[in-house]
Scaffold this active site. Structure first.
Site, PDB file in Angstrom:
ATOM      1  N   GLU A   1      77.855 -26.131  91.733  1.00 60.04           N
ATOM      2  CA  GLU A   1      77.199 -25.099  91.038  1.00 60.04           C
ATOM      3  C   GLU A   1      75.630 -25.635  91.555  1.00 60.04           C
ATOM      4  O   GLU A   1      74.672 -25.293  90.461  1.00 60.04           O
ATOM      5  CB  GLU A   1      77.330 -25.166  89.412  1.00 60.04           C
ATOM      6  CG  GLU A   1      78.778 -24.674  89.031  1.00 60.04           C
ATOM      7  CD  GLU A   1      79.133 -23.425  89.864  1.00 60.04           C
ATOM      8  OE1 GLU A   1      78.350 -22.511  90.465  1.00 60.04           O
ATOM      9  OE2 GLU A   1      80.522 -23.007  89.865  1.00 60.04           O
ATOM     10  N   GLY A   2      75.473 -25.931  92.486  1.00 63.42           N
ATOM     11  CA  GLY A   2      74.178 -26.368  92.812  1.00 63.42           C
ATOM     12  C   GLY A   2      73.995 -27.931  92.683  1.00 63.42           C
ATOM     13  O   GLY A   2      73.930 -28.298  91.387  1.00 63.42           O
TER      14      GLY A   2
END
Length: 617
Positions: free
Chosen positions: A440-441
């Site tokens: 998620e990043g």
């Protein structure tokens, strides 16, 4: 087992005493709730997590996910637990009644998710991604799409997942090559491949809804040309029944270090030119649509990492209280003592306790701000809570997961050699937690987001909103006996944070921006610790007031008698522990940020000079 997942007494302190969640009951959305209904929800979540999710976690870790003939099978023991989770309404408890939710405050939902993640991260990942898929359909979908998918997703009959990553387009989302070819009926033919798709295929549900990022043929390169699509694994007829296969194929699963019960899939779309997608959120609006899903997931991933750390701390604490090794400190002989009595072990446990409680408070505070942002009618209040959510999201994700992974590593250390063996749960927690710092990043991307976007939002206005909130707590703590000096210390660190933030803003706009961004991760680490110091100072004030109330109720004014109560009465012990933990964090951990800030301010340029020629093989 008992609850070695989440300290619910502390979680209750956060929502009831710190967040004052009962204030929400005055609003229509939450008017059906009371402390009684919230307690029912928390107890139900704890029971399900302890009795159903936790017992099958290690089994799932050992058996893993099976991939045969293009089909994925999750551990068989997951199925009954997942069914009970769905039947209990935990897929979307904070959503509106109209879509099958219970309109629970988000912070209460997060306590439930903390328990489920701590009990079985691999199984819980399927659910949290499914919720996010449903949320993006609710916000951006047409009425027809909502009717077609929403109930099935939020009831858990369909799974949901987020399909972004490709071999050449991991964090570089703009490099996506998956194509969407317009059809005459308004649908799109999807052709392409994705990798690292969590929950990309599963036999837990009858269908999987892929929220997919692709580029319509002829649209511009980069992120501006991307669109978002609903791509079901099995096509859904207008009457809600399942139709034919939609030419979505799982081509393999990853064999990961941890989270072995969670299917991380490679997917192929349209190998037979029969994959149909429905545009979601408007053509060329894919990043806006998908990032709504990703922003929710980033706070959830912070929660996910925290949950591993929470359980690791509680398991280590239990072990340290039982394991006997060595003589008492300062003695060469004598009976073996519990290892919690050794200074190094106790220090490790207190660091773990500090970060676990601080991150828990930060996560619940941030998600509570999301509720306040939605229900506030005042424009200024909405802006305030929006600012806080924007600035704190990368901190929740990156600082929450990094420090929680450190807690898991320290838990293994507390166990000694036993901790490195699969017989003890902390070994799995350490493996499972690591991924939260990556997906998620990555945490580096979160640091760039904080420094490059969030502290300059609205001309620095969002950052100033947070600073004002922190300074308000500092000001009120200055008049409290025992906390005044700690308030002063935190004030000094906040002033340093403002100085270094101003300097980084200036550097980012200048010629040495590359060097400036090399400090982003350290800046986020500093930022995160100062934010946790704010959480602790706020909690220490509340605990001091509560403790004084106990002393007054007992009619006790002298210090020795108060100390006696503080060491015996369960509530007094909790509040005393809260105050001491806050003092330890601000007094023993937070001073480390000064050296990190000094390094950023010095801005040594050896990093620039050390290009790839000097990285020797």
């Amino acid at each position: 087992m008992g609850n070695k997942l989440v300290d619910l007494k502390d979680a209750r302190f956060v929502i009831y005493d710190q967040l004052k969640i009962a204030d929400l009951f005055a609003y229509d959305r939450f008017s059906d709730h009371s402390e009684e209904t919230i307690e029912m929800a928390i107890r139900a979540a704890e029971k399900l997590a302890v009795n159903e999710y936790y017992p099958v976690n290690s089994v799932g870790d050992q058996s893993g996910v099976l991939y045969e003939n293009g089909k994925v099978s999750v551990p068989a023991v997951f199925h009954p637990a997942y069914k009970k989770f769905c039947e209990a309404g935990w897929m979307a408890p904070s959503e509106s009644y109209e879509v099958g939710g219970q309109q629970l405050p988000l912070a209460v939902n997060f306590i439930g998710q903390m328990l489920f993640f701590a009990a079985n991260q691999s199984l819980m990942v399927y659910s949290c991604l499914t919720h996010s898929a449903g949320k993006v359909i609710e916000i951006f979908g047409t009425e027809e799409q909502k009717s077609k998918y929403l109930e099935a997703v939020w009831s858990g009959r369909y799974a949901g997942c987020m399909d972004l990553t490709e071999p050449q387009a991991g964090s570089d989302v703009g490099a996506v090559r998956t194509k969407a070819i317009p059809n005459d009926d308004g649908t799109y033919s999807i052709v392409g491949n994705k990798i690292f798709i969590s929950g990309g295929d599963t036999d837990l549900t009858e269908n999987t809804v892929h929220i997919l990022l692709a580029r319509v043929e002829g649209d511009p390169e980069g992120t501006k040309g991307l669109s978002c699509f609903i791509v079901p694994k099995i096509r859904v007829n207008d009457d809600g029944t399942l139709g034919e296969s939609n030419d979505v194929t799982c081509t393999g699963i990853e064999h990961k270090t941890g989270m072995k019960g969670s299917a991380t899939c490679s997917l192929a779309y349209g190998d037979n030119h029969q994959c149909i997608g429905e545009l979601l959120g408007g053509r060329g609006k894919g990043i806006v649509t998908m990032f709504h899903m990703m922003n929710e997931q980033r706070i959830v991933v912070g929660l996910e990492g925290y949950s591993m750390g929470s359980s690791a701390y509680l398991h280590a604490l239990d072990f340290a209280r039982e394991r006997r090794q060595g003589s008492a400190f300062g003695q060469k002989t004598g009976d073996q003592v519990r290892i919690i009595e050794h200074p190094d072990v106790r220090k490790n446990l207190l660091v773990m306790k500090s970060y676990t409680e601080g991150i828990r408070a930060l996560l619940l505070y941030t998600i509570h701000c999301m509720d306040l942002m939605e229900i506030s009618q005042d424009k200024a209040a909405k802006q305030k809570y929006s600012d806080l959510v924007e600035v704190l999201t990368p901190v929740c994700k990156a600082h929450g997961t990094e420090k929680s992974f450190d807690v898991c590593v320290t838990a293994v250390q507390v166990h000694g050699g036993y901790g490195y063996c699969q017989d003890y749960y902390v070994e799995q927690l350490m493996r499972d937690c690591k991924i939260t710092t990556i997906y998620e990043g990555t945490n580096g991307i979160q640091a760039n987001d904080l420094m490059g976007r969030k502290i300059v939002m609205r001309g620095g206005g969002a950052f100033q909103t947070l600073i004002s909130e922190i300074q308000s707590v500092i000001q009120s703590a200055r008049g409290i006996e025992g906390l005044s000096s700690y308030a002063g210390d935190l004030d000094g660190y906040v002033n340093l944070l403002m100085v270094v933030s101003d300097q980084l803003r200036s550097r980012m706009a200048g010629e040495d921006s590359y060097l400036a961004y090399s400090w982003a991760s350290q800046y986020l680490n500093v930022f995160g610790d100062i934010v946790l110091g704010w959480m602790f100072l706020a909690q220490a004030q509340i605990a001091s007031e509560k403790l004084n109330d106990i002393f007054k109720a007992r009619g006790v004014a002298d210090k020795p008698a108060q100390d006696g109560i503080a060491g015996s009465d369960p509530d007094a012990m909790f509040y005393t522990s809260k105050i001491n933990t806050a003092k330890f964090f601000i007094g023993a951990i937070l001073p480390q940020v000064k050296g990190k800030i000094d390094a950023i301010l010095k801005n040594d340029d050896a990093f620039i000079k050390m290009d790839d020629r000097f990285f020797m093989d």
